[in-house]
Design a protein around this motif. Structure first.
Motif, short mmCIF file in Angstrom:
data_model
loop_
_atom_site.label_atom_id
_atom_site.label_comp_id
_atom_site.label_asym_id
_atom_site.label_seq_id
_atom_site.Cartn_x
_atom_site.Cartn_y
_atom_site.Cartn_z
N ALA A 125 29.47 66.14 -12.39
CA ALA A 125 29.01 65.22 -11.62
C ALA A 125 29.11 63.83 -11.97
CB ALA A 125 27.47 65.30 -11.13
N THR B 146 22.49 68.09 -11.84
CA THR B 146 23.54 68.99 -11.37
C THR B 146 24.45 69.16 -12.45
OG1 THR B 146 23.38 67.43 -9.21
CG2 THR B 146 25.77 68.43 -9.69
N TRP C 22 19.72 63.07 -10.51
CA TRP C 22 20.42 63.88 -9.56
C TRP C 22 21.72 64.27 -10.58
CZ3 TRP C 22 25.42 64.05 -7.99
CH2 TRP C 22 25.71 65.08 -7.12
#
Length: 123
Positions: free
Chosen positions: A33, A20, A16
């Motif tokens: 992020a 991101t 993730w």
């Protein structure tokens, strides 16, 4: 407990973050992020949630446990001491269901986006 309608199952936390951050860089946005996850990290997660909610920074919660594999934008969290029989809980914005951010068995965490700060010039 089923995942929220239309929700995607949780993936590996670093995927993730990587995805991101790759997208943010491709858009030339001055953001990055960040995340904190792990096993039995309730105290550290609660400190980060307090900082994020106090600052008004949106936070994404993650639970990957036998109970649930899901992530989503959080609307609230339940602060306070975590006992062996309880977990740090947060509420999903989309449907009000609970995520256990520090499950007794499994992995939990929180992610957020922040300014990346000044970039260094190359040599």
């Amino acid at each position: 407990m089923p995942a929220a309608v239309g929700a995607r199952p949780a993936g590996l936390p670093w995927e993730w973050l990587t995805g991101t951050n790759d997208w943010l860089r491709a858009q030339a946005l001055p953001l990055r992020a960040r995340g904190l996850w792990g096993v039995r990290r309730a105290d550290a997660l609660e400190r980060h949630l307090h900082r994020l909610f106090t600052a008004g920074t949106p936070a994404v919660g993650l639970e990957f446990s036998p109970r649930l594999q899901h992530y989503g934008l959080l609307s609230a969290y339940q602060p306070g001491p975590t006992l062996p029989s309880t977990t740090l809980r947060a509420t999903l914005l989309v449907d009000g269901s609970d995520l256990h951010l520090a499950p007794r068995v499994g992995l939990g965490g929180v992610f957020w986006i922040e300014e990346s700060g000044p970039t260094r010039a190359g040599p």
